[in-house]
Write an enzyme that holds these catalytic residues in place. Structure first.
Site, PDB file in Angstrom:
ATOM      1  N   LYS D 188       0.839  -1.217   0.000  1.00 24.55           N
ATOM      2  CA  LYS D 188       0.000   0.000   0.000  1.00 24.55           C
ATOM      3  C   LYS D 188       0.865   1.254   0.000  1.00 24.55           C
ATOM      4  CE  LYS D 188      -3.806   2.499   0.629  1.00 24.55           C
ATOM      5  NZ  LYS D 188      -3.464   3.722   1.310  1.00 24.55           N
ATOM      6  N   GLU D 195       1.095   6.891  -6.617  1.00 26.86           N
ATOM      7  CA  GLU D 195       0.029   7.906  -6.675  1.00 26.86           C
ATOM      8  C   GLU D 195       0.627   9.320  -6.596  1.00 26.86           C
ATOM      9  OE1 GLU D 195      -2.971   7.282  -3.541  1.00 26.86           O
ATOM     10  OE2 GLU D 195      -2.631   9.378  -2.992  1.00 26.86           O
TER      11      GLU D 195
END
Lengths: 325, 325, 325, 325
Positions: D188, D195
């Site tokens: 993650k 991102e």
């Protein structure tokens, strides 16, 4: 030797002064009559037009242009090209784009004139410390002007000899004939690009030292550091010892928090052209680029890229930005 | 003054030598008996164990550890902490992580011992040139050891005075008491971070000069530049004048194309910790990071990130990669 | 509608195919007769010269050039400009430098011709998926050619509507009239610049995942991760969901270690021009630049900048580089 | 299946909602009673303490913690570890540092408890769109909880199948069992690092488009571009098509100049930890780092690094900075 100087700003004026002190004969011109008048007190002949300058110099003439790059330099070269005679030499000592110097050299040679592009480093210290010069042009012309160049250069004593150096002796005086037209400004451009990178390396390192007391650090890992003392200590025996460090230590000695500065940093052509040359030659230059971008960002009042990020964060995460300050 | 040195590698051995030459009394230990034997010829007392070293020193003792950071330094500190008496001083002169020095200082103080973390710059040149030292620890202890520190430092004559400097006089000798434990290694870490950035700035600039003859440039805009001459010229009067430039010019003087090197560049802890400290204090450090990453990339034989790019290019554009070399 | 296509490579050929399928009338030319012959099977009229193409089209003609940028595109535009009549339209759908498109638009308008620069994205998928088009040129001409553009575009159904969008309806079909000549290629250039940045973001992140088993990590903190499964999972519900991720997952599904690639990555003009546009407009673009530089480095067999670093490290620290591999 | 949720913020509350809608039995707790009361209206059982939650669940229990990382998560895990019985499962669905998850997994296993670290992406859209989950922990436990995970995931229909994908079927639903404890949060973290890079790529590209009307460009090379239309067009058929682009287009549709934002951008742990993981594994991550630094700089009111640059420029060149604004 005889030299005409066009442009008597900080750089041009002091170049004339250094030449006068070395016994050279200088004719000086600037649109503003004041600096020429001042130099006349120190032995220069001030003239009030380019025509007068050409008339005042004996052929073959040598005229050094020291003007802002771009339009002012272009205009002066064009005007002088029309006034000079075959065999005369034009020098552009300013911070011109190297491709312009390639082009100008070709155009002037077609008229029987000689051209030198001399990237000149030295700033406000050049009068005393001498000028570092990176020269592009014909070998014969560079050699002909050696008395001028040698007088401007810092001289061999300015640094200890490099063990094993066996190249041309002029670099040991502080000037180098880098190659044909354009090579001087190309080399000077890269000099300034490296300068940007070194400056930013110091800026980032000192910024971290400055934030060593950050509340983001565990309490027993915070320090309040004295940057004036640290930079002073680094000046001796450390790997980062450099003229830029000397100047940084000096600034911090007088103004430890640098409160006299806003942090909005200007940039000039060479830093930009260096990045463009890196792209054009496919050389990775992340440090030189980052140094340039740090200056762009320091002046960015608009913050559009930050707004895009905030808008995206709100979009996917509902994250609210702090209210606009 | 009396000092015990643990670790007689390039740095530790020459620190002992410089102290001996200044008339100090040195006890020397290394797992390998050879360097101790050599130093014994120059006036040191060589011992063959940490126990023997502790026995050979008069209380309050001062022991300087100069070992690779991490496990070797940790082990030596642990062993010595068990052997020393309250009031004794342990110095870690190696390149330890500053957070380790904070922790070790606290642990040693709890045992009545004193600890100094002394980031030491000087490399192979320190014996002659002196060592630049960045010191963390208790003020009283730093002052007590001043004769040692002053002997190791380059001394005031190593650089001209900084106009306006009015701080502690020790930085003018080349050493600085930066703060409590950890501050010495923190400051040394940033010194090395800046060093990485400056080195990379030179590397990129010289790489562009090296590619100034690139076929990607228009034919009349290509130059074959002599990097040995250019770097030699920059040593005098230019803005990039620095010790690193001196060393670079020297390397290029002997090996103009640097053919003696592969271009696979090592990195050590400080460059990495600098990036981590930047992240931890939320200070943007693009140049210091780029300098570190350039070294990572220089050693990346795997090229996985490049493979990802090539796979994506094939995916959307059908672009074929050149066959694997 | 009628359109002539010059250049029947992967892009040009499929554009003709997509137009034929939509019922348009296409005249096709390529120096190589093979692709034209193939298209003739699918309903195009193949011609064997630019002259024949001009003759085959009814005035006012529309000719789309789809050739490598630089010399081939310049030559085709020059040739066609001499053959066309006032009122005809020339389209450059290739990846030309936007400043060339500004210049060409001005030159063609002076001859009574119209010019559109249409940055065209779609790659090998455009035939099926449609082409994203960024258009520069006169409004009237863009509107006149709308049947062609609408047929090439992906169409509104290709993505869900954007809540609140109230602009021109054409972007909702997948094409945009960005502005006058040059604006189309400028916008396409930035599209590709962003593409470079996104690709490199994935490349770096996956590279870290790939090295999650590194011996540099403490033993209990190492993982062997399955990148094909991870990228597949990210395709649904994550923030990084994107077409590039789809393609990456597909590549990893078939070749989990990407062993079919060498990691030497090509770059094309747009990535470079994006950096130059950033520099020219003083916009910080560290990510877009780093993405470009990563490609340069991936192809750098010379490693000169690494050699400079190694030479400096040897100079100040006596650090030996591993022997040249 | 039965699940207890601790922390009913935006993420925790909607996860409960999505599970309730899928027919699961949820016990909900938050220090603030309001969100629990709201969820009780939708079918959850709200409790007012961790003790009550443990009492309300049948063994073996499954409790999902969705709290800010750091102290709040640590405290909840510690409290629950004392209340739970061997065989119970604790899930940390927040954004914890992956090394904490390794440590916590080991500690909880020593007590006979099971631990899953589930990096959960989905933001405000997860309720509708489903959550992308990256899971670390024991295989048997992950499989036991599959009904919960499958209900939370977006499901196979959320994206077209990847040709050639032949791995575990769960990633095709939008969740992946990445490895043992820590692997979920590690994955993650990298997701968020990517991102950051993608967001910054868009931010820089749009910033250049926004400045395409810059007076620094020659007059005939300036454009005023409509970013809402351009981003809308890119959503179909272009290479940069992505969920982030959808959100960007949506933001620009409603506020074309993004005037609702200041441009001061927050960052959270994952972006920082990604850079630290890159450094720790010696992977070059220039784009991911630059993206993080851009956020640091966007919030830097102090501008100390800029002040250093200005001080240096004044030092060597006499360059005056514009007066402090």
């Amino acid at each position: 030797m005889q030299l005409g100087m066009v442009g008597l700003g900080r750089m041009g004026g002091n170049i004339v002064r250094r030449l006068l002190r070395a016994g050279h004969d200088c004719v000086a011109f600037d649109r503003d009559p004041a600096p020429g008048a001042a130099l006349a007190q120190e032995g220069a002949r001030a003239v009030d037009s380019l025509e007068a300058m050409v008339a005042a110099l004996a052929a073959p003439r040598t005229i050094w242009i020291m003007l802002p790059n771009g339009a002012p330099t272009e205009a002066a070269i064009d005007s002088l090209a029309a006034l000079l005679s075959p065999g005369d030499v034009l020098i552009d000592g300013g911070n011109s784009m190297w491709k312009d110097s390639v082009r100008r050299g070709t155009a002037l040679r077609a008229k029987g004139l000689h051209f030198l592009d001399i990237g000149t480093s030295g700033g406000v210290w050049g009068l005393e410390r001498g000028y570092s010069m990176m020269i592009g042009g014909e070998d014969e012309i560079v050699r002909r002007l050696d008395p001028i160049l040698a007088a401007l250069a810092p001289g061999k004593a300015a640094a200890p000899p490099t063990p094993g150096y066996a190249g041309d002796p002029r670099p040991e005086q502080g000037y180098v004939h880098a190659g044909p037209n354009g090579a001087g400004h190309f080399t000077k451009m890269i000099h300034n690009g490296i300068e940007y990178g070194m400056m930013q390396a110091f800026a980032e390192g000192l910024d971290i030292l400055h934030h060593a007391d950050s509340a983001a650090l565990p309490e027993d890992q915070r320090f309040t550091l004295n940057l004036a003392e640290i930079t002073e200590a680094w000046r001796r025996g450390s790997v980062v010892a450099s003229w830029l460090l000397d100047l940084t230590a000096q600034a911090l000695a007088g103004d430890p928090a640098l409160e006299g500065f806003s942090g909005h940093v200007s940039d000039s052509g060479e830093g930009r052209w260096t990045v463009q040359a890196a792209v054009e030659t496919a050389v990775a230059a992340p440090v030189l680029s980052a140094a340039l971008y740090a200056r762009f960002t320091s002046r960015d009042e608009d913050r559009f890229s930050g707004k895009v990020l905030s808008a995206q964060r709100k979009g996917f995460g509902g994250h609210l930005e702090s209210p606009k300050k």
